[in-house]
Design a protein around this motif. Structure first.
Motif, PDB file in Angstrom:
ATOM      1  N   TYR A  97      36.332  79.896  73.004  1.00 11.16           N
ATOM      2  CA  TYR A  97      35.087  79.165  72.727  1.00 11.16           C
ATOM      3  C   TYR A  97      34.613  78.415  73.968  1.00 11.16           C
ATOM      4  O   TYR A  97      33.432  78.371  74.276  1.00 11.16           O
ATOM      5  N   ASP A 120      29.577  80.695  71.608  1.00 10.65           N
ATOM      6  CA  ASP A 120      30.098  80.909  70.266  1.00 10.65           C
ATOM      7  C   ASP A 120      29.546  82.194  69.673  1.00 10.65           C
ATOM      8  O   ASP A 120      30.215  82.890  68.942  1.00 10.65           O
ATOM      9  N   ASP A 143      31.951  75.233  65.677  1.00 10.84           N
ATOM     10  CA  ASP A 143      30.575  74.728  65.614  1.00 10.84           C
ATOM     11  C   ASP A 143      30.536  73.406  64.858  1.00 10.84           C
ATOM     12  O   ASP A 143      29.876  72.448  65.259  1.00 10.84           O
ATOM     13  N   THR A 168      24.044  76.513  68.441  1.00  9.73           N
ATOM     14  CA  THR A 168      24.157  75.488  67.404  1.00  9.73           C
ATOM     15  C   THR A 168      23.823  74.123  68.008  1.00  9.73           C
ATOM     16  O   THR A 168      23.758  73.963  69.233  1.00  9.73           O
ATOM     17  N   SER A 202      26.576  72.958  70.397  1.00  6.72           N
ATOM     18  CA  SER A 202      26.572  73.548  71.745  1.00  6.72           C
ATOM     19  C   SER A 202      25.411  73.017  72.576  1.00  6.72           C
ATOM     20  O   SER A 202      25.528  72.865  73.796  1.00  6.72           O
ATOM     21  N   ASP A 261      25.396  74.461  62.024  1.00  2.00           N
ATOM     22  CA  ASP A 261      26.767  74.916  62.271  1.00  2.00           C
ATOM     23  C   ASP A 261      26.944  76.274  61.602  1.00  2.00           C
ATOM     24  O   ASP A 261      25.957  76.932  61.262  1.00  2.00           O
ATOM     25  N   GLU A 262      28.191  76.690  61.396  1.00  2.00           N
ATOM     26  CA  GLU A 262      28.459  78.030  60.866  1.00  2.00           C
ATOM     27  C   GLU A 262      27.821  78.294  59.509  1.00  2.00           C
ATOM     28  O   GLU A 262      27.450  79.424  59.201  1.00  2.00           O
TER      29      GLU A 262
END
Length: 579
Positions: free
Chosen positions: A127, A132, A186, A273, A276, A456-457
């Motif tokens: 990562y 990501d 994330d 995200t 990031s 996020d995810e």
């Protein structure tokens, strides 16, 4: 046992006083009034503040309910179904397969499954080295119809069990470490920048996650959903206008691939995200990200201009998109690129073809409907455009918004071999507007801020929220409209988009994404003071509070380095264009 007086406001405005004990939850009170509602109750509003149904009554209060048909109720329902989906994926595949919610698509979320192939430490190392998105792409798991059947079956099993969705208050540092160990980096990076010392985690039968907002009390009310395969993943479908039936998937291939292209941009920038993006800002890379994004956008506009200029038959570039998409700045930048390619663009606003005010259709409440196609003089528009095609000189109209009349001010136009009209208006993609113009002379562009950034995810960032924040900032600066007024009128704006723009988006020759990956970090600085200005007793307060929570996830970025031709300048000011 302590008892409290609760004044419940019903959908018809009727207020009923009931007694509740200190052991009663909002769900228990809601159960007494469910027959008054056509849709399922999913949240409560206690003394003007949104509350989950598992919240206990602690004092005398005023109470109303939010259903799954309401805006906040729909959001809560969707978040809860995503958690249900996560639990089902764990049930079917185990802990080595993770869900990633990519973005909205129609009345659903486009999702992919990712197979974890490394331990948490090596995942973290990867990562840090790569983006990501890149690591996800390498571990993407294909999904078959058999897989989907198993997942759906598992989800309905949990619905039938009516399992409790448990809320835990945890220290932010603990939650950050928890998600790091789970390989949800994330989410880990998102929480790393949270100012709050505690966060709310939600657990469903052993699966723990963090969500941006409230959740349903249990799985029993999550009865309405579907999953259909799409591209390399699947779409999780939700109810639409009718809260107890699932909207079928209306395929939007152009929209999907535009979003997919934007993911490639994100991969190039290393920003997918909020976490990031915050990492980049904290590392001093904000200006670099800004300039890279602007360069990529300019390249795309240049390529688009080259495509248009290469076809001598194209005489009408028709641009349409929802509110606050940056249409005016885009039209200006496209015009400059067309000039660089040897064409002579002329701007034209469809507003100048409004019918006189007294002829404009009206809404049932008597107000003018300026957004329907019938508010445009379609006959005159087609006549003028065809005369221009024949090389005739046309006296172009201008609409006087003060008098509500069309005027002619001696603005003559003739289209030569290199001339091209750049036409902007909400009906630009609707063939009924330009029905008498031969198709080979039209080039249609749909523009919208289709954010490529996720929270996020498991939590996509709403493109609608991004446009609303853009509009709040712009309208306060240029129209003197406060945030409360902008939020209040937003549902009406959205209704017009659903009726007049979105149905025609797939008819565009090209879709252009005007979202800038860094923009909410900049808009945050302008929007927060405006949103904080909304008082608690205003109906718009709950929406303002939600937007403030969203903006709180972002580290701020100064606007100083934004180029003066950036689409973002249309909203924060300082544009070199007349916007």
């Amino acid at each position: 046992m302590q008892e409290y007086s609760v004044k419940v406001t019903l959908p018809d405005g009727q207020v009923m006083a009931v007694t509740a004990s200190e052991s009663d939850t909002l769900e228990a009170v809601a159960d007494r009034f469910k027959d008054y509602y056509e849709d399922d109750i999913i949240l409560g509003i206690v003394n003007g503040r949104l509350r989950e149904l598992n919240k206990k009554i602690k004092s005398d209060c005023e109470l109303s309910f939010v259903t799954t048909a309401d805006r906040d109720g729909r959001r809560t329902y969707r978040r809860s179904v995503v958690l249900l989906l996560q639990r089902a994926i764990y049930d079917v595949y185990g802990s080595m397969t993770q869900l990633h919610v990519m973005h909205s698509l129609g009345e659903g979320y486009y999702c992919q499954l990712e197979k974890a192939v490394e331990c948490a430490d090596s995942q973290q190392e990867k990562y840090n080295e790569d983006t990501d998105q890149g690591s996800r792409e390498n571990s993407e798991k294909s999904v078959t119809e058999h897989d989907i059947d198993r997942i759906v079956c598992s989800m309905y099993t949990f619905v039938e069990k009516d399992l409790t969705i448990t809320k835990h208050s945890a220290k932010t540092q603990y939650a950050e470490q928890l998600f790091k160990e789970k390989g949800l980096h994330d989410k880990e990076r998102l929480l790393h920048y949270r100012r709050s010392s505690r966060v709310n985690l939600y657990e469903l039968d052993g699966v723990v996650d963090y969500f941006y907002g409230f959740m349903a009390p249990s799985t029993g009310m999550l009865k309405y959903f579907d999953i259909v395969p799409y591209e390399s993943g699947f779409v999780l479908l939700f109810p639409g206008a009718h809260s107890r039936s699932v909207e079928p998937l209306v395929t939007s291939n152009k929209l999907f691939h535009t979003l997919d292209d934007s993911r490639e941009w994100s991969k190039m920038l290393g920003i997918g995200t909020i976490g990031s993006l915050n990492d980049a800002i904290a590392a001093g890379r904000g200006q670099e990200i800004m300039l890279l994004q602007e360069a990529l956008m300019e390249q795309k506009i240049g390529n688009l201009a080259a495509q248009i200029a290469s076809d001598d038959k194209k005489k009408f570039v028709m641009i349409a998109g929802p509110s606050s998409s940056g249409k005016t700045s885009f039209a200006n930048r496209l015009s400059i690129q067309l000039i660089a390619k040897g064409r002579k663009p002329h701007p034209l606003s469809l507003d100048d073809y409004y019918v006189d005010r007294e002829l404009c259709p009206k809404h049932p409440d008597g107000s003018f409907d300026f957004e329907c196609l019938e508010s445009i003089d379609v006959k005159l528009f087609n006549e003028d455009m065809n005369r221009l095609l024949k090389g005739e000189a046309v006296d172009m109209p201008s609409f006087n918004f003060k008098t509500g009349k069309r005027e002619y001010r001696g603005r003559k136009l003739t289209l030569g071999a290199d001339d091209i009209l750049v036409i902007e208006g909400i009906h630009g993609l609707n063939d009924r507007l330009s029905q008498l113009i031969p198709p080979e002379h039209k080039f249609k562009i749909y523009i919208s801020a289709l954010t490529q950034l996720n929270i996020d995810e498991h939590n996509p960032l709403s493109t609608t929220d991004e446009r609303l924040i853009r509009r709040i900032v712009r309208d306060a600066r240029t129209r003197g409209t406060n945030a409360m007024e902008t939020i209040a009128m937003w549902p009406s704006v959205r209704k017009g988009e659903r009726e007049n723009i979105f149905p025609f988006q797939e008819q565009a020759d090209v879709m252009f994404n005007s979202a800038l990956v860094y923009e909410l970090a900049v808009l945050k600085v302008y929007a927060e003071p405006l949103l904080f200005g909304i008082e608690r007793d205003c109906p718009e307060y709950l929406e303002a509070k939600r937007l403030l929570k969203l903006l709180d996830y972002f580290l701020p970025m100064p606007a100083d380095g934004i180029p003066n031709n950036s689409l973002l300048r249309e909203f924060v000011g300082g544009s070199c264009f007349n916007v």
